[in-house]
Design an enzyme around this catalytic site. Sequence first.
Site, PDB file in Angstrom:
ATOM      1  N   GLN A  59       0.778  -1.244   0.000  1.00 27.41           N
ATOM      2  CA  GLN A  59       0.000   0.000   0.000  1.00 27.41           C
ATOM      3  C   GLN A  59       0.812   1.298   0.000  1.00 27.41           C
ATOM      4  O   GLN A  59       0.482   2.226  -0.736  1.00 27.41           O
ATOM      5  CB  GLN A  59      -0.941   0.020   1.220  1.00 27.41           C
ATOM      6  CG  GLN A  59      -1.873   1.205   1.200  1.00 27.41           C
ATOM      7  CD  GLN A  59      -2.865   1.261   2.347  1.00 27.41           C
ATOM      8  OE1 GLN A  59      -3.434   2.299   2.610  1.00 27.41           O
ATOM      9  NE2 GLN A  59      -3.101   0.166   3.029  1.00 27.41           N
ATOM     10  N   GLU A  78       1.182  -1.433   8.244  1.00 26.88           N
ATOM     11  CA  GLU A  78       0.405  -0.287   8.732  1.00 26.88           C
ATOM     12  C   GLU A  78       0.300  -0.188  10.259  1.00 26.88           C
ATOM     13  O   GLU A  78       0.674   0.806  10.870  1.00 26.88           O
ATOM     14  CB  GLU A  78      -1.009  -0.359   8.121  1.00 26.88           C
ATOM     15  CG  GLU A  78      -2.023   0.616   8.683  1.00 26.88           C
ATOM     16  CD  GLU A  78      -1.723   2.063   8.340  1.00 26.88           C
ATOM     17  OE1 GLU A  78      -1.382   2.337   7.189  1.00 26.88           O
ATOM     18  OE2 GLU A  78      -1.849   2.923   9.235  1.00 26.88           O
ATOM     19  N   ASP A  91       0.590   3.784   6.014  1.00 27.93           N
ATOM     20  CA  ASP A  91       0.821   3.410   4.617  1.00 27.93           C
ATOM     21  C   ASP A  91       0.524   4.568   3.663  1.00 27.93           C
ATOM     22  O   ASP A  91       1.413   5.135   3.044  1.00 27.93           O
ATOM     23  CB  ASP A  91      -0.087   2.244   4.234  1.00 27.93           C
ATOM     24  CG  ASP A  91       0.527   0.908   4.610  1.00 27.93           C
ATOM     25  OD1 ASP A  91       1.749   0.846   4.766  1.00 27.93           O
ATOM     26  OD2 ASP A  91      -0.218  -0.063   4.745  1.00 27.93           O
ATOM     27  N   GLY A 102      -7.932  19.978  19.736  1.00 32.72           N
ATOM     28  CA  GLY A 102      -7.563  21.392  19.780  1.00 32.72           C
ATOM     29  C   GLY A 102      -8.085  22.076  21.033  1.00 32.72           C
ATOM     30  O   GLY A 102      -8.515  21.427  21.987  1.00 32.72           O
TER      31      GLY A 102
HETATM   32  N1  CAO Z   1      11.848 -10.106  -9.639  1.00 33.07           N
HETATM   33  C1  CAO Z   1      12.488 -10.888  -8.764  1.00 33.07           C
HETATM   34  N2  CAO Z   1      12.414 -10.738  -7.418  1.00 33.07           N
HETATM   35  C2  CAO Z   1      11.631  -9.742  -6.973  1.00 33.07           C
HETATM   36  C3  CAO Z   1      10.909  -8.878  -7.836  1.00 33.07           C
HETATM   37  C4  CAO Z   1      11.046  -9.102  -9.230  1.00 33.07           C
HETATM   38  N3  CAO Z   1      10.400  -8.340 -10.117  1.00 33.07           N
HETATM   39  N4  CAO Z   1      10.205  -7.993  -7.085  1.00 33.07           N
HETATM   40  C5  CAO Z   1      10.472  -8.292  -5.805  1.00 33.07           C
HETATM   41  N5  CAO Z   1      11.329  -9.344  -5.718  1.00 33.07           N
HETATM   42  C6  CAO Z   1      11.873  -9.963  -4.516  1.00 33.07           C
HETATM   43  C7  CAO Z   1      12.720  -8.995  -3.724  1.00 33.07           C
HETATM   44  O1  CAO Z   1      13.995  -8.897  -4.281  1.00 33.07           O
HETATM   45  C8  CAO Z   1      12.706  -9.665  -2.357  1.00 33.07           C
HETATM   46  O2  CAO Z   1      13.606 -10.760  -2.375  1.00 33.07           O
HETATM   47  P1  CAO Z   1      14.735 -11.049  -1.249  1.00 33.07           P
HETATM   48  O3  CAO Z   1      14.044 -11.025   0.056  1.00 33.07           O
HETATM   49  O4  CAO Z   1      15.254 -12.412  -1.636  1.00 33.07           O
HETATM   50  O5  CAO Z   1      15.766 -10.002  -1.338  1.00 33.07           O
HETATM   51  C9  CAO Z   1      11.283 -10.227  -2.312  1.00 33.07           C
HETATM   52  O6  CAO Z   1      10.812 -10.279  -3.646  1.00 33.07           O
HETATM   53  C10 CAO Z   1      10.208  -9.386  -1.613  1.00 33.07           C
HETATM   54  O7  CAO Z   1      10.691  -8.562  -0.715  1.00 33.07           O
HETATM   55  P2  CAO Z   1      10.020  -8.066   0.625  1.00 33.07           P
HETATM   56  O8  CAO Z   1      10.828  -8.609   1.759  1.00 33.07           O
HETATM   57  O9  CAO Z   1       9.892  -6.588   0.520  1.00 33.07           O
HETATM   58  O10 CAO Z   1       8.524  -8.675   0.688  1.00 33.07           O
HETATM   59  P3  CAO Z   1       7.732  -9.263   1.926  1.00 33.07           P
HETATM   60  O11 CAO Z   1       6.406  -9.648   1.379  1.00 33.07           O
HETATM   61  O12 CAO Z   1       8.482 -10.309   2.663  1.00 33.07           O
HETATM   62  O13 CAO Z   1       7.556  -8.017   2.938  1.00 33.07           O
HETATM   63  C11 CAO Z   1       6.808  -5.832   3.629  1.00 33.07           C
HETATM   64  C12 CAO Z   1       6.537  -7.080   2.762  1.00 33.07           C
HETATM   65  C13 CAO Z   1       5.754  -4.792   3.282  1.00 33.07           C
HETATM   66  C14 CAO Z   1       6.689  -6.195   5.121  1.00 33.07           C
HETATM   67  C15 CAO Z   1       8.213  -5.273   3.339  1.00 33.07           C
HETATM   68  O14 CAO Z   1       8.355  -5.087   1.966  1.00 33.07           O
HETATM   69  C16 CAO Z   1       8.522  -3.961   4.057  1.00 33.07           C
HETATM   70  O15 CAO Z   1       8.784  -3.926   5.264  1.00 33.07           O
HETATM   71  N6  CAO Z   1       8.573  -2.843   3.292  1.00 33.07           N
HETATM   72  C17 CAO Z   1       8.951  -1.548   3.806  1.00 33.07           C
HETATM   73  C18 CAO Z   1       7.879  -0.925   4.631  1.00 33.07           C
HETATM   74  C19 CAO Z   1       6.584  -0.811   3.896  1.00 33.07           C
HETATM   75  O16 CAO Z   1       6.468  -0.229   2.842  1.00 33.07           O
HETATM   76  N7  CAO Z   1       5.529  -1.325   4.504  1.00 33.07           N
HETATM   77  C20 CAO Z   1       4.173  -1.056   4.050  1.00 33.07           C
HETATM   78  C21 CAO Z   1       3.588  -2.147   3.343  1.00 33.07           C
HETATM   79  S1  CAO Z   1       1.847  -1.881   3.283  1.00 33.07           S
HETATM   80  O17 CAO Z   1       1.293  -2.245   4.776  1.00 33.07           O
END
Ligand code: CAO
Length: 422
Positions: free
Chosen positions: A16, A138, A167, A246
Site C-alpha cells: 500500500q 500499517e 501506509d 484542539g
Molecule cells: N523479480 C524478482 N524478485 C523480486 C521482484 C522481481 N520483479 N520484485 C520483488 N522481488 C523480490 C525482492 O527482491 C525480495 O527478495 P529477497 O528477500 O530475496 O531479497 C522479495 O521479492 C520481496 O521482498 P520483501 O521482503 O519486501 O517482501 P515481503 O512480502 O516479505 O515483505 C513488507 C513485505 C511490506 C513487510 C516489506 O516489503 C517492508 O517492510 N517494506 C517496507 C515498509 C513498507 O512499505 N511497509 C508497508 C507495506 S503496506 O502495509
Amino acid sequence: MKALEGVRVLDMTHVQSGPTCTQLLAWFGADVIKVERPGVGDATRGQLRDIPDVDSLYFTMLNHNKRSITLNTKDEKGKEIFTRLIEECDVMVENFAPGALDRMGFSWERIQEINPRMIYASVKGFGPGPYAQCKVYENVAQCAGGASSTTGFLDNLPLVTGAQIGDSGTGLNLALGIVTALYHREKSGKGQRVHAAMQDGVLNLCRVKLRDQQRLQHGPLTEYSQFGEGIEFGDATPRAGNDSGGGQPGRILKCKGWQTDPNAYTYFITQAAVWKNICDVIGRPEWKEDPDFSTPPARLPRLNEVFDAIEQWTMSKTKYEVMDICNPLDIPVGPILSMQELSEEASLRDTGTIVEVDHPTRGKYLTVGNPVKLSNSPSEVKRSPLLGEHTTEILQQVLGYSTGEISGLREAGAVGSEDVNT
Ligand code: CAO
C-alpha cells in the site's frame, strides 16, 4: 498537458504505502511503469479477493493509471533490462524490506552510476537507528509512531485507526519528496535519494500529542475529559476518547436513532465564539450569562454536564438535522458518515473524490480519486493494469527491443508472457 507529463517513473512498489505514492504521480500525469515478478505480481493482487481469479479491490484501488511489466530482476538478462529502465526513467520508487534492492545488485551508488539524474525514493518502516532493518505494516507504524498510545479510551486498550496513516500517509510524504527533488533537479541537474519512514510519518501526524506531552510538565491538560472527571494525569499523553485535539472542546454525541443505527452520531464542537448560539439551540439560554458556564475556563471542569445537555438535544434530531440547524448558526458539527453513505454521496462523485471505474475482468467498481485537485491538470482515473499487460509495449516503445529479442527474453524467463494472448 498534465502537470507531470514527461516524467517517467520506475515503480518497484508493492502493497500500500509505495503504490499510494506512485498512483498519485500517475494521476498527475507521470508515466508509471510498475515492475512485477513474472507469474506472481504484487502480492495484493491476490489478497482479500472478493471475486475468484480477479485482481482484488485492494490492488485495483492502489494501482490506477499505471502500466505493468513483468520482469525477473534477479535473472541476469532481467537485470540488463532493469538497468536500461533505470537509464530511461526519472524516478525510481520502492518499498521493499530493507536491503532487498541492494541484494539484487542495485544499491544507491550503482543507480547513480547508471543514471546520475535518477531520483531514488523509498518507504521503509523506520529511519536509521535500532529498528532500521525491521519489516513494517500499517498497524506496526501506528503503534510505533505514537498514534495507538493516544487513540482509544482512557480505561481501555490502545487502538489503531481505520485511516491508513502509516501506509497511505507515508506514500503522500514520499510523493511530495519526489516532486521536490524533481524541482531541485531542474537547478542542480542531479538526482537524489528520498526516504520516508512510516514511523516518522505517523509521529508527524500525531504532533498535537507530542505538544500535549510537553504541556503535561506544566500541569494537567484541562481540555481533556479526564480533567473534569478528576482523574489524575500520568507521565505520558493519555488516550482521550473522542475529545477534540484542539483548544475548542468537542465530543461525539448520540443522535435520533442511535439505538439501532451504529452511525447515528454527530461530532459537536463547543467553539467559544458561538457559545451563545449553542445555549439558544439546546434550550439553555440561562448559561449565556451564568458565570459557571459563560466562559471557556469556567466550562472546562463542567464539560460532562455541558455535553450531557447538548446530547439531550442532539438525541431529538437526526445527524443531518443537527447539521442543518447548526451550520447556519456557525456551530461546527459533523455527522458520522458510514462508508455506505459516502459511496452514495453525489457531491463526492461530482468532484471525482469517489469514482466509478470499469475493469475488464471485474466490471464496475468504486474507488477513491485524487484528493488533490489541480485547476490546469485534472486527474482522470483509469483502471489498474492486469499483470504484465504492458510488457511487450514497454520493451518495444521505451527500450526499443525487437519482436525477436523479446521472444528470446521470454524463453530465457527474464520477462513474463502474461500479455502474449491478451
Ligand atoms: N523479480 C524478482 N524478485 C523480486 C521482484 C522481481 N520483479 N520484485 C520483488 N522481488 C523480490 C525482492 O527482491 C525480495 O527478495 P529477497 O528477500 O530475496 O531479497 C522479495 O521479492 C520481496 O521482498 P520483501 O521482503 O519486501 O517482501 P515481503 O512480502 O516479505 O515483505 C513488507 C513485505 C511490506 C513487510 C516489506 O516489503 C517492508 O517492510 N517494506 C517496507 C515498509 C513498507 O512499505 N511497509 C508497508 C507495506 S503496506 O502495509
